[in-house]
Write an enzyme that holds these catalytic residues in place. Sequence first.
Site, short mmCIF file in Angstrom:
data_model
loop_
_atom_site.label_atom_id
_atom_site.label_comp_id
_atom_site.label_asym_id
_atom_site.label_seq_id
_atom_site.Cartn_x
_atom_site.Cartn_y
_atom_site.Cartn_z
N SER A 66 22.98 -20.69 5.19
CA SER A 66 21.59 -19.61 5.55
C SER A 66 21.89 -18.38 6.01
CB SER A 66 20.63 -20.30 6.42
OG SER A 66 19.40 -20.76 5.51
N LYS A 69 21.56 -15.37 3.94
CA LYS A 69 20.25 -14.45 3.93
C LYS A 69 20.31 -13.23 4.41
CE LYS A 69 17.66 -18.98 3.16
NZ LYS A 69 18.39 -20.28 3.61
N TYR A 190 21.97 -17.66 -5.60
CA TYR A 190 21.62 -18.06 -4.10
C TYR A 190 22.63 -19.05 -3.39
CZ TYR A 190 19.19 -20.59 -0.39
OH TYR A 190 18.89 -21.37 0.61
N TYR A 242 15.14 -20.83 11.97
CA TYR A 242 14.12 -21.73 11.33
C TYR A 242 12.80 -21.96 12.23
CZ TYR A 242 18.57 -23.14 9.14
OH TYR A 242 19.80 -23.12 8.51
N VAL A 260 23.08 -24.34 7.74
CA VAL A 260 23.29 -25.87 8.04
C VAL A 260 24.89 -26.24 7.83
CG1 VAL A 260 20.93 -26.37 7.37
CG2 VAL A 260 22.60 -26.32 5.48
#
Length: 306
Positions: A66, A69, A190, A242, A260
């Site tokens: 992540s 991102k 992605y 998160y 993760v």
Amino acid sequence: MEEQQVRAVMEEAMEIGRRQIPHGAVATYIPELGKARKDALGLCIALPDGTLYKAGDTNIRFTIQSISKVISLCKALELRGAEEVFVHVGMEPSGEAFNSIVELDLQANRPFNPMINSGAIAVESTIIDYVSFEDMLAYSQLLCDDPGITLNRQVYHSEMNSCDRNRAIAYLLKSKEIITANVDNSIELYTKLCSLNVTAESLANFALLLANGGIRPNTGERLLAEDTVRTVLSIMLTCGMYDGSGRFAVEVGVPTKSGVGGGLMASVYGKCGIGIFGPSLDKKGNCIAGCEMMKQLSSKLGLHLF
Ligand code: GLU
């Protein structure tokens, strides 16, 4: 920051982190991630004067997940501008899990923010016609000051075989006309970006670049606009951990993003960049050791924003 003090605080933080490891679990929903060594732990702090403090497993490669991102958001803001990007994604914490889909369908006409899966897929859809995966790989190497970043093909294929939920998110985004890009291409980009192999050191370098307002300290070169950095760090502070982002902001007070794969990247504005690797995760998907280590570093080194 005094060298001896920093080293002592880092050692203490490593100890505190190690004690947390048994209470977490390695992610297994992407089968290849399940092979990570649960007890691995690394901490790297990069300072603007070029000093790099390291403890533990700072050079083990693991997938960025992540944290990519943040890289996509930087690229999209630089290439398309904030006005265009925030047509497709919001800037509000979601309070939901990273791969949540329900609230997107029921309540929103765009994903809540760029740090959850739906938001990142939407952000990437704004650049997919302008950049290739190879461009994004080179961009990641640049921002992390790490030419050794490559695609981890095992993790990529493993996730491609188990990403039905992300595919469902992309189809939902398309059905709501939030993205117009082809779903297969969006998911491929992605997932490839999530599968880049970094180290705690690469993350510390990237965090330092942001902490230094977008200028690479050792060369003086501006790599990111000031506005981009301000937007990215604000979103990391409010949405980067998160559905644990609020508590983390209160307790640590440093813009941070986790993944993760066990990575954690924290950017202390004007001071330093911090990279942590520890694949044992808490229930929210954050590096369990890293969260406690950040609390300790923040309090002992005075890193809290407020
Ligand atoms: N590739 C992972 C996924 O889409 C990233 C999740 C994460 O690090 O939060 O599920």
